[in-house]
Write an enzyme that holds these catalytic residues in place. Structure first.
Site: not given
Ligand code: NAP
Ligand code: GLV
Length: 323
Positions: A239, A268, A287
């Site tokens: 993000r 954005e 994005h």
């Molecule tokens: P996820 O599986 O929840 O992974 C996030 C990781 O970050 C978890 O291990 C979490 O720990 C950790 N975390 C949270 N807060 C933290 C902090 N303050 N300090 C250190 N670590 C922290 O999520 P994901 O599915 O991988 O997705 C991650 C992010 O990618 C989404 O939230 C979204 O914003 C972004 N995304 C963007 C796109 C795009 O189109 N650009 C697409 C998909 C996703 P915990 O498990 O303890 O919470």
């Molecule tokens: C995209 O940005 C998502 O969070 O899935």
């Protein structure tokens, strides 16, 4: 029969499932984000809302939508929704995890390659008739990706999938920072859990994969960029507001870091003009982390699964943790 509002384009086969279940569907199948007033008006009589990350779902909107029972975000990130307000109003909030993990990890690696090997700049030069400015100059060059140190910030689903690609695809050494330990990733990938400062000092590629929360807002600012190697690249597919964009611009101008590959931005759909001007140091995408046909269809069906579950009295399978 329930009233379901869909704020943006969604695969027709997913929408059809709602109609075949007997619900009334208002589908705003427009390619542009819904205007705030239109959103408030559309959601007023809705029992269920299927929305996008560009839609701000806040207390004002929820207070005006007395029938709303579920908000199904077509994204894994859900910081666009005031989950505390939703809870107060007794509204379920769901997201679309897992199905987009591999697709988003692919794009992350694409950005690493694009910025380090100057793929986007090379493409622009060829199209502009400047082939000779590259191919024939032995000292015009990028940086290797293989064998380098990969720093993952947030070793969750996507972070781990990127680390796997780095380790097994490119022979990279993986460091990670997360608030918890990811023991399976340590075992599988030899990933080493380190404090953020050490990750910044030792990584050649720093990839951000934490969610946007109050604790990650501006997690990357001038002090963090100053700690990175001058030869290192920042990759952000999480993000925009996790990065202080002014500080990133300063870091790029001052040469504190070598470059940045970005899919997300602080404001954005605006992109900081300096990031655009720095076209030899940045690769900028609009994005599109999850934007493949296969994944977007899967996301649409998950949102529909959640809505149908809620409306038939079952627990939606993808309630967000704080819902
Ligand atoms: P996820 O599986 O929840 O992974 C996030 C990781 O970050 C978890 O291990 C979490 O720990 C950790 N975390 C949270 N807060 C933290 C902090 N303050 N300090 C250190 N670590 C922290 O999520 P994901 O599915 O991988 O997705 C991650 C992010 O990618 C989404 O939230 C979204 O914003 C972004 N995304 C963007 C796109 C795009 O189109 N650009 C697409 C998909 C996703 P915990 O498990 O303890 O919470
Ligand atoms: C995209 O940005 C998502 O969070 O899935």
């Amino acid at each position: 029969m329930a009233n379901i509002v869909i704020t943006g384009e969604l695969f027709a086969d997913a929408v059809d499932r709602l109609i075949h279940a007997g619900h009334s569907v208002i589908h705003r199948a427009e390619p542009s984000p819904i205007h705030r007033d239109e959103l408030l008006a559309a959601a007023r009589d809705a029992d269920a809302l299927i929305c996008l990350v560009s839609d701000r779902i806040d207390e004002q909107m929820l207070a005006r939508s007395p029938n709303l029972r579920i908000i199904a975000n077509v994204a894994v990130g859900y910081e666009n929704i005031d989950t505390e307000a939703a809870k107060r109003h007794g509204i379920s909030v769901t997201n679309t995890p897992d199905v987009l993990t591999e697709t988003t990890a692919d794009l992350t690696v694409g950005l690493m390659l694009a910025v380090a090997r100057q793929i986007a700049g090379g493409d622009r030069d060829v199209r502009a008739g400047r082939f000779g400015a590259w191919g024939l100059l032995p000292l015009r060059m990028g940086t290797d990706v293989h064998g380098k140190a990969l720093g993952i910030v947030g070793m969750g689903r996507i972070g781990t999938a990127v680390a796997r690609r780095g380790r097994f695809g490119f022979g990279m050494h993986v460091l990670y920072y997360d608030r918890g330990r990811n023991f399976p990733a340590e075992q599988e990938l030899g990933a080493v859990h380190v404090p953020l400062d050490r990750l910044l000092q030792q990584s050649d590629f720093v990839c951000i994969h934490v969610p946007l929360t109050p604790s990650t807002h501006h997690m990357f600012g001038a002090p963090q960029f100053r700690r990175m190697k001058r030869t290192a690249y920042l990759i952000n597919v999480a993000r925009g507001p996790i990065v202080d964009e002014e500080a990133l611009v300063e870091a790029l101008h001052a040469g504190w870091i070598a470059g940045a590959g970005l899919d997300v931005y602080e404001n954005e759909p605006s992109v900081h003009p300096a990031l655009i001007a720095l076209d030899n140091r940045t690769v900028l995408l609009p994005h599109i982390g999850s934007a493949t046909r296969e994944t977007r269809r899967a996301m649409a069906h998950i949102a529909v699964d959640n809505v149908l579950a809620q409306l038939s009295g079952r627990q939606p399978p993808n309630l967000v943790p704080d819902s």
